[in-house]
Design an enzyme around this catalytic site. Structure first.
Site, short mmCIF file in Angstrom:
data_model
loop_
_atom_site.label_atom_id
_atom_site.label_comp_id
_atom_site.label_asym_id
_atom_site.label_seq_id
_atom_site.Cartn_x
_atom_site.Cartn_y
_atom_site.Cartn_z
N ASP A 111 5.73 3.24 -1.47
CA ASP A 111 6.47 3.15 -0.22
C ASP A 111 7.51 2.03 -0.31
O ASP A 111 8.34 2.02 -1.21
CB ASP A 111 5.47 2.97 0.94
CG ASP A 111 6.09 3.11 2.31
OD1 ASP A 111 6.25 4.25 2.77
OD2 ASP A 111 6.43 2.07 2.91
N HIS A 281 0.53 10.66 1.81
CA HIS A 281 1.41 9.56 1.42
C HIS A 281 0.68 8.43 0.70
O HIS A 281 1.25 7.78 -0.17
CB HIS A 281 2.07 9.02 2.69
CG HIS A 281 3.03 7.90 2.46
ND1 HIS A 281 4.13 8.02 1.62
CD2 HIS A 281 3.08 6.63 2.98
CE1 HIS A 281 4.81 6.89 1.62
NE2 HIS A 281 4.20 6.03 2.44
#
Length: 301
Positions: A111, A281
């Site tokens: 991320d 994610h």
């Protein structure tokens, strides 16, 4: 910070490293070549706790909190958001690694940490010998793809980048509710089940602080402005990443919003390789075995 948080990294050293006017809270351990692990939003270094033991058997792990996150220094807000630009952070982390005695190293980022990672590889090509990016596309690509469907999927990019103090005030009204909704909504299962209770305790502890909520918003303001411009300059100049790049994304993650994430990355790194892993994610916590195996095979080869 609460002092009674669970220790998720037994046998790892806790160290605060000063570099570029910032103090980086780090967990360090293992043996072998240095591997810098950078986390993303809305987390801290604890994202690595499930895979750290296996990685530490092969590598010396350096796991800092990003500026403003966890227990690292909170940079001041600045006109143009330069103190939160990924270029500024990349320079600081490169200096941090030199303070620790490493002039070259492996780097894996998830991320926001992956955004620091690819910027570091672009700006300091001799420092990062191998790079792994987890469930992202480059910042400028995300913004350029921002149509109706993509905007709904990553609405937080536009929300968190709104001018100070609007998003800060809204999040601070119910920080844990916002945090847990965000975490769950980005997993494949849409639950908090993949996160250990200890990891959630750590994250809840720092995320409820208004100054750190503001810091994470500044991170996204930089992403919408100065980080985008830095990316655009590199793309217009035809600059590419010279280090080897491994691209990992969740089969139901955010990067899977495009048909072929690897094709996007090969515009930045023609030699990039990669694959989808099961999950959403948060690969180090949703698919720890698959993620650690991929990183060991890549960095250990």
């Amino acid at each position: 910070m609460t002092t009674e948080l669970p220790d998720l990294f037994p046998n790892f050293e806790t160290k605060v490293v000063h570099a570029k006017d910032m103090d980086f809270f780090c967990r360090i351990g293992g043996s072998g070549p240095p591997l810098l692990l950078l986390h993303g939003y809305p987390q801290s270094h604890v994202i690595w706790h499930k895979i750290a033991p296996e990685l530490a058997a092969r590598f010396t792990l350096i796991m800092p909190d990003l500026p403003g996150y966890g227990q690292s220094s909170i940079p001041p807000r600045s006109t143009g958001h330069g103190t939160y630009s990924k270029r500024t952070w990349a320079e600081a982390f490169n200096e941090m690694m030199r303070v620790l005695g490493y002039r070259s190293y492996f780097l894996a980022g998830h991320d926001r940490g992956a955004r620091v990672g690819y910027r570091l590889a672009l700006d300091f090509p001799g420092s990062v010998t191998k790079l792994a990016v987890l469930d992202i596309l480059p910042t400028s690509d995300y913004w350029d793809l921002m149509d109706r469907n993509f905007g709904l999927k990553i609405y937080h990019w536009m929300y968190l980048a709104q001018p100070f103090p609007f998003p800060e005030k809204m999040i601070a009204a119910a920080p844990i509710r916002f945090l847990e909704h965000t975490l769950a909504s980005w997993t494949a299962a849409k639950t908090l089940d993949c996160f250990s209770e200890g990891a959630l305790e750590h994250t809840r502890d720092w995320f409820c602080r208004p100054d750190r909520i503001s810091a994470s918003c500044e991170d996204y303001r930089a992403g919408a402005t100065i980080d985008y411009e830095h990316d655009k300059i590199d793309r217009d100049a035809g600059n590419t990443i010279s280090a080897d790049v491994l691209v990992l994304w969740g089969s139901k993650g955010i990067a899977s919003s495009v048909d072929d994430p690897l094709a996007v990355w090969r515009r930045w790194s023609p030699q990039a390789q990669g694959m989808a892993l099961p999950g959403g994610h948060f690969l180090p916590e949703e698919a720890p075995d698959e993620t650690s195996d991929a990183l060991v095979n890549y960095f250990g080869n």
